[in-house]
Design a protein around this motif. Structure first.
Motif, PDB file in Angstrom:
ATOM      1  N   PRO A   8     -18.488  -2.981  25.793  1.00 28.98           N
ATOM      2  CA  PRO A   8     -17.345  -2.559  25.049  1.00 28.98           C
ATOM      3  C   PRO A   8     -16.452  -1.662  25.560  1.00 28.98           C
ATOM      4  O   PRO A   8     -16.947  -0.581  26.055  1.00 28.98           O
ATOM      5  CB  PRO A   8     -17.998  -2.157  23.735  1.00 28.98           C
ATOM      6  CG  PRO A   8     -19.199  -2.641  23.619  1.00 28.98           C
ATOM      7  CD  PRO A   8     -19.923  -2.607  24.982  1.00 28.98           C
ATOM      8  N   ASN A   9     -15.060  -1.361  25.712  1.00 23.08           N
ATOM      9  CA  ASN A   9     -14.089  -0.671  26.189  1.00 23.08           C
ATOM     10  C   ASN A   9     -14.301   0.622  25.565  1.00 23.08           C
ATOM     11  O   ASN A   9     -14.484   0.798  23.976  1.00 23.08           O
ATOM     12  CB  ASN A   9     -12.833  -1.255  26.017  1.00 23.08           C
ATOM     13  CG  ASN A   9     -12.513  -2.483  26.918  1.00 23.08           C
ATOM     14  OD1 ASN A   9     -13.055  -2.484  28.020  1.00 23.08           O
ATOM     15  ND2 ASN A   9     -11.816  -3.536  26.474  1.00 23.08           N
ATOM     16  N   ASP A  10     -14.487   1.671  26.233  1.00 18.44           N
ATOM     17  CA  ASP A  10     -14.529   3.244  25.750  1.00 18.44           C
ATOM     18  C   ASP A  10     -15.519   3.337  24.505  1.00 18.44           C
ATOM     19  O   ASP A  10     -15.157   3.954  23.496  1.00 18.44           O
ATOM     20  CB  ASP A  10     -12.921   3.466  25.065  1.00 18.44           C
ATOM     21  CG  ASP A  10     -12.798   4.949  24.938  1.00 18.44           C
ATOM     22  OD1 ASP A  10     -13.635   5.650  25.478  1.00 18.44           O
ATOM     23  OD2 ASP A  10     -12.044   5.261  23.621  1.00 18.44           O
ATOM     24  N   TYR A  11     -16.636   2.742  24.641  1.00 21.50           N
ATOM     25  CA  TYR A  11     -17.632   2.760  23.449  1.00 21.50           C
ATOM     26  C   TYR A  11     -18.070   3.994  23.044  1.00 21.50           C
ATOM     27  O   TYR A  11     -18.251   4.193  22.073  1.00 21.50           O
ATOM     28  CB  TYR A  11     -18.864   1.893  23.884  1.00 21.50           C
ATOM     29  CG  TYR A  11     -19.610   2.345  24.991  1.00 21.50           C
ATOM     30  CD1 TYR A  11     -20.723   3.372  24.646  1.00 21.50           C
ATOM     31  CD2 TYR A  11     -19.395   1.987  26.331  1.00 21.50           C
ATOM     32  CE1 TYR A  11     -21.508   3.942  25.535  1.00 21.50           C
ATOM     33  CE2 TYR A  11     -20.340   2.517  27.316  1.00 21.50           C
ATOM     34  CZ  TYR A  11     -21.353   3.415  27.189  1.00 21.50           C
ATOM     35  OH  TYR A  11     -22.257   4.148  28.002  1.00 21.50           O
ATOM     36  N   ARG A  14     -16.151   5.475  20.275  1.00 17.59           N
ATOM     37  CA  ARG A  14     -15.831   4.382  19.267  1.00 17.59           C
ATOM     38  C   ARG A  14     -17.113   4.559  18.267  1.00 17.59           C
ATOM     39  O   ARG A  14     -18.127   4.840  18.614  1.00 17.59           O
ATOM     40  CB  ARG A  14     -15.506   2.956  19.759  1.00 17.59           C
ATOM     41  CG  ARG A  14     -14.191   2.723  20.216  1.00 17.59           C
ATOM     42  CD  ARG A  14     -14.388   1.587  21.135  1.00 17.59           C
ATOM     43  NE  ARG A  14     -14.426   0.333  20.296  1.00 17.59           N
ATOM     44  CZ  ARG A  14     -14.666  -0.800  20.925  1.00 17.59           C
ATOM     45  NH1 ARG A  14     -14.479  -1.163  22.299  1.00 17.59           N
ATOM     46  NH2 ARG A  14     -14.871  -2.114  20.154  1.00 17.59           N
ATOM     47  N   TYR A  37     -22.772   9.549  18.216  1.00 15.11           N
ATOM     48  CA  TYR A  37     -21.651   8.584  17.870  1.00 15.11           C
ATOM     49  C   TYR A  37     -21.125   8.835  16.362  1.00 15.11           C
ATOM     50  O   TYR A  37     -22.042   9.137  15.472  1.00 15.11           O
ATOM     51  CB  TYR A  37     -22.226   7.208  17.872  1.00 15.11           C
ATOM     52  CG  TYR A  37     -22.501   6.549  19.161  1.00 15.11           C
ATOM     53  CD1 TYR A  37     -21.441   6.242  20.184  1.00 15.11           C
ATOM     54  CD2 TYR A  37     -23.701   6.674  19.847  1.00 15.11           C
ATOM     55  CE1 TYR A  37     -21.793   5.627  21.439  1.00 15.11           C
ATOM     56  CE2 TYR A  37     -24.134   6.305  21.100  1.00 15.11           C
ATOM     57  CZ  TYR A  37     -23.070   6.053  22.041  1.00 15.11           C
ATOM     58  OH  TYR A  37     -23.428   5.544  23.131  1.00 15.11           O
ATOM     59  N   THR A  86     -12.678  -0.646  14.234  1.00 16.04           N
ATOM     60  CA  THR A  86     -12.992  -0.043  15.861  1.00 16.04           C
ATOM     61  C   THR A  86     -14.231   0.099  16.260  1.00 16.04           C
ATOM     62  O   THR A  86     -14.401   0.498  17.323  1.00 16.04           O
ATOM     63  CB  THR A  86     -12.118   1.334  15.668  1.00 16.04           C
ATOM     64  OG1 THR A  86     -12.830   2.153  14.911  1.00 16.04           O
ATOM     65  CG2 THR A  86     -10.628   1.126  15.221  1.00 16.04           C
ATOM     66  N   TRP A  88     -17.685  -0.295  18.236  1.00 10.81           N
ATOM     67  CA  TRP A  88     -18.367  -1.110  19.395  1.00 10.81           C
ATOM     68  C   TRP A  88     -19.712  -1.672  19.299  1.00 10.81           C
ATOM     69  O   TRP A  88     -19.760  -2.699  20.001  1.00 10.81           O
ATOM     70  CB  TRP A  88     -18.271  -0.114  20.457  1.00 10.81           C
ATOM     71  CG  TRP A  88     -19.538   0.913  20.434  1.00 10.81           C
ATOM     72  CD1 TRP A  88     -19.440   2.181  19.794  1.00 10.81           C
ATOM     73  CD2 TRP A  88     -20.835   0.545  20.777  1.00 10.81           C
ATOM     74  NE1 TRP A  88     -20.819   2.690  19.920  1.00 10.81           N
ATOM     75  CE2 TRP A  88     -21.555   1.889  20.600  1.00 10.81           C
ATOM     76  CE3 TRP A  88     -21.376  -0.393  21.457  1.00 10.81           C
ATOM     77  CZ2 TRP A  88     -22.827   2.024  20.956  1.00 10.81           C
ATOM     78  CZ3 TRP A  88     -22.767  -0.323  21.894  1.00 10.81           C
ATOM     79  CH2 TRP A  88     -23.573   0.844  21.417  1.00 10.81           C
ATOM     80  N   ASP A 115     -14.662  -7.266  21.506  1.00  8.76           N
ATOM     81  CA  ASP A 115     -15.625  -6.629  22.526  1.00  8.76           C
ATOM     82  C   ASP A 115     -16.732  -6.197  21.961  1.00  8.76           C
ATOM     83  O   ASP A 115     -17.988  -5.436  22.514  1.00  8.76           O
ATOM     84  CB  ASP A 115     -15.041  -5.656  23.770  1.00  8.76           C
ATOM     85  CG  ASP A 115     -14.702  -4.558  22.897  1.00  8.76           C
ATOM     86  OD1 ASP A 115     -14.560  -4.451  21.770  1.00  8.76           O
ATOM     87  OD2 ASP A 115     -14.435  -3.603  23.676  1.00  8.76           O
ATOM     88  N   CYS A 116     -17.034  -6.280  20.440  1.00 11.18           N
ATOM     89  CA  CYS A 116     -17.889  -5.596  19.756  1.00 11.18           C
ATOM     90  C   CYS A 116     -19.170  -6.343  19.832  1.00 11.18           C
ATOM     91  O   CYS A 116     -19.429  -7.519  19.675  1.00 11.18           O
ATOM     92  CB  CYS A 116     -17.508  -5.346  18.320  1.00 11.18           C
ATOM     93  SG  CYS A 116     -18.497  -4.749  17.249  1.00 11.18           S
TER      94      CYS A 116
END
Length: 599
Positions: A8-11, A14, A37, A86, A88, A115-116
């Motif tokens: 996932p982008n920029d996880y 997120r 997180y 938002t 991930w 992308d999650c």
């Protein structure tokens, strides 16, 4: 083939969403918060939600003591759509009602980011049973991710939904380790996870024993405690010890008496093991486990002769004369396993592959240090980290769970980690260096030890010879390398200071103790030290000296019996008990021993 999958982008920035704030859901949320997180906890019940957030706020610091990370924040949500907007990663921990899980994943398919990763904590249902309303393109992002009961049990099992992209599993294994959990991946989809199925068999047979009046609960539990808790017996290793041919013979009797199928027991053992000569520990070919030692080998001691005391010692040029020697446990007989090594120093053995690993310091200042491996009989020598990459590698150890080598680089002022084939080499400790080369001798890294029990690694910085400025440091295994290069390095990671000259390290996880050799000045040096460790893997009290009288102490290895094998540059190999009673196993002028390992 599954479509190509990417993380996932920029996880890192997120949130992780946990659906369900019940007893297990809030603990799952606490694990991910402890990994740094932010957590979105969702539950339709305001009372459950309040209790869940309160639990995380109160307990996250205790969880984070094992991760070494700054905890993330937990936020409450009653709306599923807002909670996952938002995220991930979304972990479903709703009640074990299949229609509810089916509708939950149908909703997640629509409202979660494209992308999650979507995971079910269910142990009763395979995630494939929840996909009736999920589009085909979403299925590769779904898996089972089952937790037991943190923080008492920090195991998580991962399993495919039958469509899950294979690339998700190594990624999620690393993320799970960030939260100090131990992840296990089921190799294929199964009704019941690995432990669930194991427990189901135990439970079924216990109930059968009770129903037939063969025993009573108190006796069954007492025997279990003696055999499997106190005795630390493990099912696969126990079968290898008994012998797989004997196991098959016993199982055949049950097959006939109970009218069972032999396909997945006797037939499986016969075809895949017994017919191939794999009978267990009594066989040179091994059994369920590979053979732990080469044919004809028994318990022995491996010691490194660095070669500096030899008549033709290598200091700048010429043929290297360092050796790996194999000794009988009493030290009375030995043979040369590997010859012509350039100042060997650290040694470790991986029984899963039957290979021995060692470091060669090379000539200090030449950047010609290396890491090598060979079969346990000394054949098939390979250089896995070639000269030109590292400076002066010292003690070496193996993280068997992570399948990684760790070693210290003295003049390189660093600690390195790499795969067992030498790939993925990374510096996880890097001390500042000046424009003219290595920094002060205070930053020279020498010893290294890894503990999965504490999720930490330890290393020594010995300081100048006889300076009394030696230190021992510790950091979480999963800490990003950059963390160890900050100015807070010394104050946050140094766990012991003012030591004479600490060298090699070893953690005794069973007894919760840290041991190290010290080659500093008398009366405090040339000794073996020990300190108790607390639940966080940090010293619990002051160190004490176990034994003295060594001659430039270097190597140590804790044996299964609890005794400790030691070496020194004076050419001695010793064994001492935990009360410090020491005996000389071997001594020879012209030898200078560094690393040692009892196998």
């Amino acid at each position: 083939m599954h479509p190509t999958w990417s993380p996932p982008n920029d996880y890192q920035n997120r949130p992780v969403a946990v659906l369900g704030a019940g007893v297990l859901g809030r603990r799952i949320g606490c694990i991910w918060a402890s990994a740094g997180y932010n957590v979105h906890l969702r539950d339709p019940s305001p009372e459950q939600l309040t209790a869940g957030i309160t639990y995380i706020d109160q307990e996250v610091s205790a969880y984070a003591s094992k991760t070494g990370r700054s905890p993330g924040k937990a936020q409450p949500f009653t709306s599923l759509e807002d909670a996952v907007e938002t995220a991930w990663l979304v972990i479903e921990a709703v009640p074990e009602k299949l229609p509810l899980k089916i509708s939950t994943f149908a909703e997640l398919s629509v409202c979660a980011p494209a992308d999650c990763i979507l995971a079910s904590n269910s142990s009763s249902y395979k995630s494939s049973e929840m996909l009736h309303k999920v589009p085909e393109e979403v299925k590769p992002r779904i898996l089972n991710m089952h937790y037991y009961m943190p923080p008492k049990c920090m195991i998580v099992e991962l399993m495919t939904d039958g469509f899950t992209s294979e690339d998700i599993f190594p990624f999620m294994v690393e993320r799970c380790r960030e939260g100090a959990t131990s992840p296990y991946v089921a190799r294929k989809e199964s009704t019941g996870f690995i432990f669930n199925r194991l427990w189901a068999a135990v439970k079924r047979e216990v109930l059968t024993i009770l129903s037939e009046g063969v025993s009573v609960p108190e006796e069954i539990d007492a025997m279990w405690e003696t055999m499997f808790i106190e005795g630390r017996s493990m099912p696969c290793k126990m079968m290898d010890q008994v012998g797989l041919d004997t196991v098959a013979f016993i199982e055949q009797h049950y097959v006939h008496e109970r009218g069972l199928s032999s396909e997945k027991t006797v037939d499986y053992l016969t075809k895949d093991y017994i017919d191939q000569g794999k009978l267990g520990n009594k066989s040179t070919k091994g059994g369920l486990y590979p053979p732990t030692q080469p044919e004809t080998n028994e318990h022995r001691i491996l010691a490194l002769d660095v070669g500096l005391a030899a008549p033709t010692a290598t200091t700048s040029a010429g043929t290297p004369v360092g050796q790996i020697l194999s000794f009988t446990p009493d030290g009375k007989q030995h043979s040369v396993l590997v010859d012509q090594q350039l100042l060997p120093d650290g040694i470790a053995v991986d029984h899963a592959t039957n290979r021995v690993f060692w470091t060669n310091m090379g000539i200090p200042g030449r950047l010609d240090g290396s890491v090598c491996s060979a079969s346990l009989d000394g054949s098939d020598i390979r250089t896995i980290v070639k000269p030109g990459t590292i400076n002066t590698p010292k003690q070496l150890t193996i993280d068997r769970e992570g399948r990684k080598l760790y070693f210290s680089d003295r003049e390189g002022c660093a600690v390195y980690r790499c795969s067992l084939d030498g790939s993925e080499l990374e510096s996880i400790v890097s001390r500042p260096q000046g424009t003219d080369g290595p920094s002060d001798v205070q930053d020279w890294c020498v010893g290294i030890a890894v503990s999965r029990q504490y999720n930490r690694f330890y290393w020594t910085q010995k300081g100048a010879p006889k300076s009394g400025k030696g230190r021992i440091f510790s950091a979480p295994i999963d800490a990003p390398p950059g963390v160890l290069e900050k100015e807070s390095y010394d104050s946050e990671l140094c766990i012991l200071s003012g030591l004479p000259e600490p060298i090699d390290l070893e953690v005794d996880e069973e007894r919760r103790e840290l041991y190290w050799t010290d080659r500093g000045e008398l009366p405090l040096g040339n000794a073996l030290y020990r300190v108790k460790l607390n639940d966080e893997g940090r010293p619990a009290g002051k160190p004490d000296i176990v034994t003295r009288g060594l001659h430039e102490a270097i190597g140590l290895s804790i044996e299964k019996s609890g005794d400790i094998v030691l070496t020194d540059l004076g050419g001695g190999i010793y064994r001492c008990d935990r009360n410090g009673k020491k005996e000389v196993l071997y001594s020879e002028d012209g030898r200078a021993f560094t690393g040692v390992l009892s196998i």
